[in-house]
Design a protein around this motif. Structure first.
Motif, mmCIF file in Angstrom:
data_model
loop_
_atom_site.group_PDB
_atom_site.id
_atom_site.type_symbol
_atom_site.label_atom_id
_atom_site.label_comp_id
_atom_site.label_asym_id
_atom_site.label_seq_id
_atom_site.Cartn_x
_atom_site.Cartn_y
_atom_site.Cartn_z
ATOM 1 N N LEU A 1 15.401 31.925 13.478
ATOM 2 C CA LEU A 1 14.514 33.195 13.364
ATOM 3 C C LEU A 1 13.561 32.636 13.365
ATOM 4 O O LEU A 1 12.012 32.807 14.026
ATOM 5 N N THR A 2 12.780 31.249 12.295
ATOM 6 C CA THR A 2 11.234 31.060 11.649
ATOM 7 C C THR A 2 11.137 29.922 12.932
ATOM 8 O O THR A 2 10.245 30.001 13.903
ATOM 9 N N LYS B 1 25.717 40.441 6.344
ATOM 10 C CA LYS B 1 24.533 40.248 5.243
ATOM 11 C C LYS B 1 24.023 38.707 4.985
ATOM 12 O O LYS B 1 22.218 39.052 5.288
ATOM 13 N N CYS B 2 24.431 37.576 5.147
ATOM 14 C CA CYS B 2 24.085 36.365 5.247
ATOM 15 C C CYS B 2 22.796 35.916 6.223
ATOM 16 O O CYS B 2 21.498 35.494 6.167
ATOM 17 N N ALA B 3 24.231 36.790 7.637
ATOM 18 C CA ALA B 3 22.764 36.180 8.755
ATOM 19 C C ALA B 3 21.572 36.598 8.648
ATOM 20 O O ALA B 3 20.502 36.692 9.252
ATOM 21 N N HIS C 1 24.904 33.175 16.995
ATOM 22 C CA HIS C 1 26.128 32.759 18.137
ATOM 23 C C HIS C 1 27.428 32.109 17.821
ATOM 24 O O HIS C 1 27.874 31.302 17.979
ATOM 25 N N ILE C 2 28.081 32.785 16.368
ATOM 26 C CA ILE C 2 29.002 32.682 15.915
ATOM 27 C C ILE C 2 29.843 33.690 15.605
ATOM 28 O O ILE C 2 29.014 34.934 15.398
ATOM 29 N N PRO C 3 31.192 33.910 15.568
ATOM 30 C CA PRO C 3 32.113 35.270 15.029
ATOM 31 C C PRO C 3 31.609 35.283 13.944
ATOM 32 O O PRO C 3 31.663 34.656 12.949
ATOM 33 N N ASP D 1 19.669 40.461 17.657
ATOM 34 C CA ASP D 1 18.436 39.142 18.572
ATOM 35 C C ASP D 1 19.457 37.833 17.431
ATOM 36 O O ASP D 1 19.727 37.145 17.814
ATOM 37 N N ILE D 2 19.063 38.882 16.183
ATOM 38 C CA ILE D 2 20.268 37.224 15.161
ATOM 39 C C ILE D 2 21.207 37.141 15.971
ATOM 40 O O ILE D 2 21.725 35.969 15.503
ATOM 41 N N LEU D 3 22.331 37.466 15.668
ATOM 42 C CA LEU D 3 23.842 37.580 16.396
ATOM 43 C C LEU D 3 23.997 36.516 17.543
ATOM 44 O O LEU D 3 24.771 35.504 17.561
#
Lengths: 122, 182
Positions: free
Chosen positions: A72-73, A106-108, A97-99, A91-93
């Motif tokens: 993200l940064t 929450k961590c992601a 790029h992992i299942p 966008d984060i997911l």
């Protein structure tokens, strides 16, 4: 199987994070914690003319949250504040790029939530 | 203690419980009620207003009977054996820190961390090896802060666990170390 979560690029970012540390004179900063696991992340930015010119994050977290913070940064460095504000969960997911299991979502997303907190004032 | 959820036991000194006012009002806890006054039943009925958790109470009684049949001393002995076996096996692995003090090495529970791996990542990978552990701050954030760690991994034993389970755990921990190796 969760081993798919621990892909090379995630583990690599966990061991060698990007933009981790502290800025000396941040324009804005914000800390966000995940009450489920107690992890906390702080994001600091330097914003000039409505543009994010530098960004750092700090804190302890699991491989997923640390990798997400690095990605993200990386993404929002040199981005317009207004554009960065528009980033979403999807966008984060896409970036990590992992299942991802429901329990680890929450961590992601912790870094994104911290970033939203920073930009609220920017 | 293998019992159902949603029921527990309040254990206290009789004379103190007699002094305590009811925390809840309802059916089955009154002796007599008037416009001016109310007299409650004696303990324990005084604290058991309304419809009781009947299925819970019957199941809890069965759980207690089960433990009495096995005998609590036997359970303690068996769990201690597993604990000693696990502590020995864990101490043979490098980069593992065990947080139990010497005194705490007599209860069937081990708190540990693998160097440079977050407890939630350990739990996630162990889950793949069909080992469920608890990971995190265990409702004890001030202690984690004092220890300077985000949390710990925690394993606990019961009578349905075996040495084979411990071996699976050790295999799982080796897997975690392999995934996270530098």
């Amino acid at each position: 199987m969760s081993l798919e979560m621990y892909k090379e690029h995630i583990l690599d970012l966990y061991k060698n994070p990007h933009n981790k540390g502290n800025l000396e004179n941040p324009t804005y900063e914000f800390s966000k914690n995940n009450p489920l696991c107690g992890d906390e992340i702080k994001i600091q930015i330097i914003a000039k003319n409505n543009k994010i010119t530098n960004i750092k994050f700090n804190g302890i977290g699991c491989a997923i949250s640390q990798a997400s913070a690095s990605l993200l940064t990386d993404k929002i460095k040199n981005m317009k504040v207004e554009s960065a504000k528009k980033l979403t969960k999807e966008d984060i997911l896409e970036m990590i790029h992992i299942p991802i299991s429901h329990a680890r979502l929450k961590c992601a997303l912790l870094p994104l939530e911290a970033m939203k907190g920073v930009l609220e004032n920017a | 203690m293998f019992g159902p959820l949603g029921i527990g036991v309040l254990y206290g000194k009789k004379e103190l419980l007699e002094k305590l006012p009811p925390f809840l009002f309802g059916g089955g806890m009154i002796n007599s009620v008037s416009y001016e006054d109310a007299i409650f039943l004696d303990i324990p009925e005084k604290f058991e207003a309304g419809t009781q958790n009947i299925a819970g109470a019957i199941s809890l009684a069965e759980a207690i009977k089960y433990i009495k049949k096995i005998k609590i001393g036997n359970i303690e002995k068996y769990e201690k054996e597993l604990l000693q076996y696990a502590l020995k096996k864990l101490s043979e692995i490098k980069k593992i820190k065990i947080y139990n003090s010497e005194k705490e090495k007599s209860i069937s529970l081990i708190s540990f961390n693998i160097e440079d791996v977050h407890p939630h990542d350990v739990a996630q990978i162990l889950n793949d090896n069909k080992i469920c552990i608890r990971a995190g701050h265990h409702c004890c954030m001030p202690l984690m802060k004092k220890l300077g760690i985000p949390g710990t991994c925690r394993i606990s034993f019961s009578i349905y666990n075996s040495k084979e389970d411990v071996d699976k755990l050790i295999k799982g921990i080796k897997k975690v170390k392999e995934v996270f190796k530098k």
